[in-house]
Design a protein around this motif. Sequence first.
Motif, short mmCIF file in Angstrom:
data_model
loop_
_atom_site.label_atom_id
_atom_site.label_comp_id
_atom_site.label_asym_id
_atom_site.label_seq_id
_atom_site.Cartn_x
_atom_site.Cartn_y
_atom_site.Cartn_z
N THR A 81 -10.26 -33.44 84.77
CA THR A 81 -9.55 -34.09 85.89
C THR A 81 -9.68 -33.23 87.15
O THR A 81 -9.92 -33.73 88.25
CB THR A 81 -8.06 -34.32 85.54
OG1 THR A 81 -7.98 -34.89 84.23
CG2 THR A 81 -7.39 -35.24 86.54
N ARG A 82 -9.55 -31.93 86.96
CA ARG A 82 -9.67 -31.01 88.11
C ARG A 82 -11.08 -31.07 88.70
O ARG A 82 -11.25 -31.07 89.93
CB ARG A 82 -9.32 -29.59 87.66
CG ARG A 82 -9.32 -28.58 88.78
CD ARG A 82 -8.81 -27.24 88.29
NE ARG A 82 -8.91 -26.21 89.29
CZ ARG A 82 -9.26 -24.95 89.01
NH1 ARG A 82 -9.55 -24.57 87.77
NH2 ARG A 82 -9.32 -24.05 89.98
N MET A 107 -0.68 -34.83 86.45
CA MET A 107 -1.32 -33.53 86.21
C MET A 107 -0.29 -32.50 85.78
O MET A 107 -0.51 -31.69 84.89
CB MET A 107 -1.99 -33.02 87.49
CG MET A 107 -3.32 -33.62 87.83
SD MET A 107 -4.49 -33.44 86.53
CE MET A 107 -5.44 -32.03 87.04
N GLU A 108 0.86 -32.54 86.45
CA GLU A 108 1.90 -31.53 86.20
C GLU A 108 2.56 -31.73 84.83
O GLU A 108 3.14 -30.81 84.28
CB GLU A 108 2.94 -31.57 87.32
CG GLU A 108 3.84 -30.35 87.35
CD GLU A 108 3.61 -29.44 88.56
OE1 GLU A 108 2.64 -29.66 89.31
OE2 GLU A 108 4.41 -28.51 88.71
N GLY A 135 -6.44 -41.06 94.23
CA GLY A 135 -5.53 -40.40 93.30
C GLY A 135 -6.12 -40.40 91.89
O GLY A 135 -6.46 -41.45 91.36
N ILE A 136 -6.24 -39.21 91.33
CA ILE A 136 -6.83 -39.09 89.99
C ILE A 136 -5.79 -38.48 89.07
O ILE A 136 -5.20 -37.45 89.38
CB ILE A 136 -8.04 -38.12 90.01
CG1 ILE A 136 -9.05 -38.55 91.07
CG2 ILE A 136 -8.70 -38.02 88.63
CD1 ILE A 136 -9.71 -39.86 90.78
N SER A 183 -4.42 -36.84 75.32
CA SER A 183 -4.22 -36.79 76.77
C SER A 183 -5.55 -36.55 77.47
O SER A 183 -6.45 -35.94 76.90
CB SER A 183 -3.31 -35.62 77.14
OG SER A 183 -2.01 -35.88 76.73
N GLY A 184 -5.65 -37.01 78.71
CA GLY A 184 -6.84 -36.71 79.52
C GLY A 184 -6.96 -35.19 79.68
O GLY A 184 -5.95 -34.48 79.68
N ASP A 185 -8.18 -34.72 79.83
CA ASP A 185 -8.44 -33.29 79.88
C ASP A 185 -8.15 -32.72 81.28
O ASP A 185 -8.61 -33.26 82.28
CB ASP A 185 -9.92 -33.08 79.51
CG ASP A 185 -10.27 -31.62 79.45
OD1 ASP A 185 -9.82 -30.96 78.51
OD2 ASP A 185 -10.97 -31.14 80.37
#
Length: 342
Positions: free
Chosen positions: A246-247, A268-269, A223-224, A240-242
């Motif tokens: 992340t994708r 992510m959402e 899980g990322i 925030s993380g990019d």
Amino acid sequence: MNDLIKKAQQLHSLTLEEIIYLLQQKNNEEELAQAADIIRQKYVGDGIHLRGLIEFSNICRQNCLYCGLRRDNKKIERYRLNDQMIVEMAKKAKNYGYKTVVLQSGEDVFFTAGMLADIVKKIKEMDLAVTLSIGERSFEEYEILKKAGADRFLLRIETTDEKLYDKMDPGMSFINRRRCLADLKKLNYEVGTGCLVGLPGQSMESLANDILFFQQIDADMIGIGPLIPNEDTPLAKVKSGDFSLTRKMVALIRLLLPEANIPATTAMETLQPNARTIILCSGANVVMPNVTEGDYRRKYALYPGKICVADTPEQCRSCMGNKISSIGRYISTDKGFRQRNI
Ligand code: 5AD
Ligand code: SF4
Ligand code: FES
């Protein structure tokens, strides 16, 4: 197609330098995602496994710098569900058609292994797979829970940069975390791990090393999620993380661990509506809809802007059904254990 992506697709193996190169390269996000989507289809198919998430306690003895449940956060209202409520929520999850429930909490030692084992046993009677996500415990405790019937365990390594880990999770140690993951493997759990993207001071090299670590421990699930800054934590002011990084991580993980289960994570959402659908088309094959009821899901506030806090379990169930059919996929009817064909 880029030669390195082709290599990853065919051999499921890349060097550290090659992973760093692909993570750093601009404009390869779509290509990586498409390549990962093909591998996802080939190795784990079009079925999406839904895991019903029960957030049963937000009490935590740890103090991770990024997390809203950290013990020094006095701003959140703490709660703990009793065993009856947990089993009741699992029963409802079963009725929504979920084949797995995930019991998640902060590191709340009020729940002894014996107490949790009783809960696990009751849920196992409903013919559900049980995943635990309760943090660090001893080998003996993990063993009691395995014997009670728990199938899987989620414990993110968060980062494999040892120095960064020790800084982000004061009082915890990278070594003990790795010990936990090794114990869980030894006990024959399906082991889920993963990392955060966007920790302050995290390098591309360390993210690439995270992926190699997942391969090395033969992770069953990965899980990322992007880091989402939480006002009530020491990391209030970080970015925030990019999303696209992340994708790309998700896509590379699918290419390099073709049979793993990979969730499209809730965090992510929070960054972008419809992110889970995008991630499901970039290598992921699992979603963990929330089945926690009432106000508890709002109180389980790891980070702000968490989705679904005002929704009911029924709403999440039908929302996910719609999202999944909108991308031409279907909800898997089996328990979704990790594939082992290669
Ligand atoms: N942003 C994103 N993810 C977070 N987690 C904890 N705090 C945050 C945050 N602020 C993640 C950690 C943990 C999981 C349960 O939630 O990676 O393992
Ligand atoms: Fe506790 Fe987990 Fe949050 Fe760390 S990330 S403070 S261990 S709930
Ligand atoms: Fe909860 Fe969409 S998954 S409303």
